[in-house]
Scaffold this active site. Structure first.
Site, PDB file in Angstrom:
ATOM      1  N   ASP A 258       0.854  -1.194   0.000  1.00 50.16           N
ATOM      2  CA  ASP A 258       0.000   0.000   0.000  1.00 50.16           C
ATOM      3  C   ASP A 258       0.889   1.243   0.000  1.00 50.16           C
ATOM      4  O   ASP A 258       0.673   2.194  -0.770  1.00 50.16           O
ATOM      5  CB  ASP A 258      -0.898  -0.047   1.247  1.00 50.16           C
ATOM      6  CG  ASP A 258      -2.049   0.941   1.205  1.00 50.16           C
ATOM      7  OD1 ASP A 258      -2.309   1.528   0.137  1.00 50.16           O
ATOM      8  OD2 ASP A 258      -2.712   1.107   2.254  1.00 50.16           O
TER       9      ASP A 258
ATOM     10  N   ARG B 184     -10.849  10.061 -11.794  1.00 53.16           N
ATOM     11  CA  ARG B 184     -10.280  10.048 -10.434  1.00 53.16           C
ATOM     12  C   ARG B 184      -9.667   8.708 -10.089  1.00 53.16           C
ATOM     13  O   ARG B 184      -9.068   8.560  -9.020  1.00 53.16           O
ATOM     14  CB  ARG B 184     -11.396  10.337  -9.420  1.00 53.16           C
ATOM     15  CG  ARG B 184     -11.997  11.741  -9.504  1.00 53.16           C
ATOM     16  CD  ARG B 184     -13.216  11.837  -8.578  1.00 53.16           C
ATOM     17  NE  ARG B 184     -12.869  11.587  -7.195  1.00 53.16           N
ATOM     18  CZ  ARG B 184     -13.693  11.002  -6.318  1.00 53.16           C
ATOM     19  NH1 ARG B 184     -14.907  10.623  -6.669  1.00 53.16           N
ATOM     20  NH2 ARG B 184     -13.305  10.813  -5.078  1.00 53.16           N
ATOM     21  N   LYS B 185      -9.848   7.718 -10.943  1.00 58.60           N
ATOM     22  CA  LYS B 185      -9.371   6.359 -10.615  1.00 58.60           C
ATOM     23  C   LYS B 185      -7.944   6.171 -11.142  1.00 58.60           C
ATOM     24  O   LYS B 185      -7.696   6.304 -12.342  1.00 58.60           O
ATOM     25  CB  LYS B 185     -10.317   5.305 -11.191  1.00 58.60           C
ATOM     26  CG  LYS B 185     -11.701   5.371 -10.546  1.00 58.60           C
ATOM     27  CD  LYS B 185     -12.618   4.296 -11.059  1.00 58.60           C
ATOM     28  CE  LYS B 185     -13.032   4.562 -12.486  1.00 58.60           C
ATOM     29  NZ  LYS B 185     -14.058   3.645 -12.970  1.00 58.60           N
TER      30      LYS B 185
END
Ligand SMILES: CCCCCCCCCCCCCCCC(=O)SCCNC(=O)CCNC(=O)[C@H](O)C(C)(C)COP(=O)(O)OP(=O)(O)OC[C@H]1O[C@@H](n2cnc3c(N)ncnc32)[C@H](O)[C@@H]1OP(=O)(O)O
Length: 190
Positions: A90, A136-137
């Site tokens: 992450d 936005r992705k």
């Protein structure tokens, strides 16, 4: 990056039509050691038991991160906890998205393939890239190799980040979030 084993190939990636990710004009140059984005971040900050990850901008818009696995990161005796490995990815993926695109974003989806055990005392060399942008992705993927940049692939991950406004952090987190980001030198500058 190398091909996934046939048994682990999954859905197409990115899963939707995307545009090529154009690096932001202010994206760090290759060779730049990337700054800690927040000093209390479990992934990269100065946090006891944290991952203490360090990242560098590489050539070809790749971000290289290292995670040194210690006893604080165990799941089974002598082995890294899978959840902390996911955390390391992450961080590495977020660092690639944030530094290359310089758009504030949060993880919407994160998937991991654990291919080999990662022992305490080893260092995972993670290479991350942004694969595509759809509004936005922001789609990114990474792989982590054991012991060296060209070591065996132990973990692969891919993630969807969703661009947010800075109010995401002040509304849902700490009203002083932007001040706290700024107090970590060279960080997110809204
Ligand atoms: C600026 C300078 C930078 C400088 C350099 C910085 C370096 C920086 C390094 C950071 C390194 C740390 C990296 C750790 C980063 C975290 O760990 S962030 C913490 C974990 N994540 C969270 O807390 C996010 C919680 N979730 C949310 O807040 C909201 O669900 C989200 C993700 C903002 C999306 O909500 P929303 O804004 O209402 O948008 P929404 O319409 O639901 O979704 C947008 C689109 O994404 C899709 N989507 C959303 N979630 C999913 C999903 N799970 N699956 C599939 N599609 C999804 C939606 O379907 C939608 O698609 P479209 O309909 O537009 O086609």
């Amino acid at each position: 990056m190398s091909e996934a084993p046939r048994s682990r190939r999954s859905t197409p990636w990115p899963p939707v039509d995307t545009e090529s990710p154009a690096p932001h004009p202010d994206a760090p140059r290759p060779g730049t050691k990337l700054a800690v984005h927040y000093d209390q971040c479990f992934g990269c900050g100065d946090v006891e038991g944290g991952l203490h990850m360090r990242s560098t901008m590489g050539e070809h818009a790749l971000v290289h991160s290292q995670f040194a696995v210690t006893e604080a990161h165990q799941g089974a005796p002598g082995l890294a906890h899978g959840g902390l490995l996911a955390c390391a990815f992450d961080e590495a993926l977020g660092s690639a998205v944030g530094n290359l695109l310089r758009r504030p974003a949060v993880t919407g989806k994160l998937e991991t393939d654990f291919l080999r055990p990662v022992p305490v005392g080893s260092t995972l060399f993670i290479t991350a890239k942004v694969d595509g942008v759809a509004g936005r992705k922001l789609y990114a993927s990474a792989e982590g190799r054991l012991g060296a940049e060209d070591g065996s692939v132990a973990v692969r991950a891919r993630a969807l980040f969703v661009e947010v406004g800075f109010e995401h952090f002040t509304t849902h987190g700490d009203p002083d979030a932007l001040t706290k980001f700024r107090q970590t030198p060279d960080q997110i500058n809204p």
